[in-house]
Write an enzyme that holds these catalytic residues in place. Structure first.
Site, PDB file in Angstrom:
ATOM      1  CD  GLU A  36      -8.682  16.132  26.365  1.00  0.00           C
ATOM      2  OE1 GLU A  36      -8.941  16.225  25.159  1.00  0.00           O
ATOM      3  OE2 GLU A  36      -8.920  15.103  27.018  1.00  0.00           O
ATOM      4  CE1 TYR A 119     -13.623  16.663  24.038  1.00  0.00           C
ATOM      5  CE2 TYR A 119     -11.461  17.685  23.847  1.00  0.00           C
ATOM      6  CZ  TYR A 119     -12.241  16.575  24.083  1.00  0.00           C
ATOM      7  OH  TYR A 119     -11.659  15.389  24.402  1.00  0.00           O
ATOM      8  CG  ASP A 137     -14.234  14.632  21.045  1.00  0.00           C
ATOM      9  OD1 ASP A 137     -15.257  13.930  21.218  1.00  0.00           O
ATOM     10  OD2 ASP A 137     -13.080  14.193  21.186  1.00  0.00           O
TER      11      ASP A 137
END
Ligand code: SF4
Length: 359
Positions: A36, A119, A137
């Site tokens: 991520e 997020y 996102d």
């Protein structure tokens, strides 16, 4: 927001259609977290080789916590936004120092780690620990704006808050697995509900309930606030080269753009050849001649560097060619091999490596 039937359909679609990305091999929080962070601002295809190389050298969070920062930045070289790597390092030290090497398993604990925002915390908590935590996102905002046909700027924090709250209810639906919902929304935004151009509504599991699809407005969404103009800055880069082919590099300041990374000496100014020679002298070397090198433009989030370069031959480094001023100014002469193998040089400057031998 998504009906229960559509949320369940999306989860099923994801289980059947998920691309076999390396970070989906398991739900290890270290793997999901690393992916991520790498995927922020960077395309999947570009991230995959970095991700594989990173994990082959630092297979556990303890390895990451223990790695030397210079080596870490080298592993990150070319990915950009180097503060991401430094924050990974800091967070790994916190996990190992304060949590016994075990990743926190709830949103609050994950969110408290350096460099982890809402997020990423939602993504890790839902994918790895099954928490009912949305990860919102740009992809998810786009899908939701189209599904609900909301003509409001998704770049506004208030819109993001509202979408997050609305999704929390969706995570609470019976029969919805948080991990599948988070990844299904992400995947849909990446391969079906695309930002522009060829939308693939005909294969979308949400098509039945999607208002934008029903009304033919999908291509007009999402609405975005106008982008701010990037600041344009002229930068002149000096490739200070000795007769042996060594070149001078220095470290950037600890704060600001590309903080603490290596660079070729440069100045935010457009210099003539004569000015470049004078600038080189000011750095404490003895220049012999300057030739024009490569030019290119490097684009950051808020700024555009119009970069030009001069290759400046200097007297031998370490001898008469390197004065006390150069040493105090932090200039270090290295061979091109050493530069490539051990020093993290941001992409903006790496482009000039070609000049070392060719000009
Ligand atoms: S139907 Fe089309 S616009 Fe609606 S969510 Fe699916 S891909 Fe996006």
């Amino acid at each position: 927001m998504l009906s229960r039937a559509d949320a369940i359909a999306l989860c099923a679609w994801f289980r059947e259609n998920a691309r076999p990305l390396p970070w989906r091999r398991d739900a290890d929080p270290y793997h999901v977290w690393l992916s991520e962070i790498m995927l922020q601002q960077t395309r999947i295809e570009a991230v995959i080789p970095y991700y594989e190389r990173f994990l082959s050298e630092l297979p556990t969070i303890r390895d990451l916590a223990a790695v030397d920062e210079e080596r870490l930045l080298k592993l990150w070289e070319g990915l950009g936004y180097y503060s991401r790597a430094r924050n990974l390092h800091r967070a790994a030290k916190v996990v190992c120092g304060e949590h016994g090497g075990v990743f926190p398993d709830d949103v609050a604990g994950i969110r408290a780690l350096p460099g982890i925002g809402d997020y990423t915390a939602g993504a890790i908590a839902s994918i790895c620990f099954g928490r009912k935590a949305p990860a919102v996102d740009g992809n998810v905002l786009r899908v939701c704006a189209r599904y609900a046909e909301r003509f409001e700027p998704v770049t506004e924090p208030s819109v993001k808050r509202r979408v997050t709250e609305a999704l929390e209810a969706v995570y609470g639906y019976r029969g919805v697995k948080p991990s599948d919902l988070t990844q299904g929304l992400m995947e849909l935004g990446e391969v079906v509900c695309l930002p522009s151009g060829a939308l693939r509504c005909s294969v979308c599991p949400l098509a039945g309930g999607c208002r934008a699809y029903a009304h033919g407005t999908a291509a007009d969404l999402p609405v975005r606030a106008p982008k701010k103009e990037k600041r344009e800055v002229d930068v002149t880069v000096l490739i200070l080269r000795t007769g042996d082919g060594d070149v001078a590099i220095r470290k950037r300041p600890d704060t600001g753009l590309l903080a603490g990374l290596w660079e070729f000496p440069n100045v935010e100014q457009r210099l003539s050849q004569a000015e470049a020679l004078a600038f080189a002298e000011g750095l404490g070397v003895k220049p012999l001649c300057a030739k024009k090198g490569l030019s290119h433009t490097h684009v950051f989030t808020h700024i555009r560097w119009r970069m030009r370069s001069y290759v400046v031959d200097v007297e031998e480094a370490g001898g008469a060619g390197t004065t006390a001023t150069a040493k105090q100014g932090g200039l270090r002469f290295v061979s091109p091999e050493e530069l490539t193998e051990t020093h993290a040089l941001p992409t903006a400057f790496r482009k000039f490596i070609d000049c070392i031998a060719s000009v």
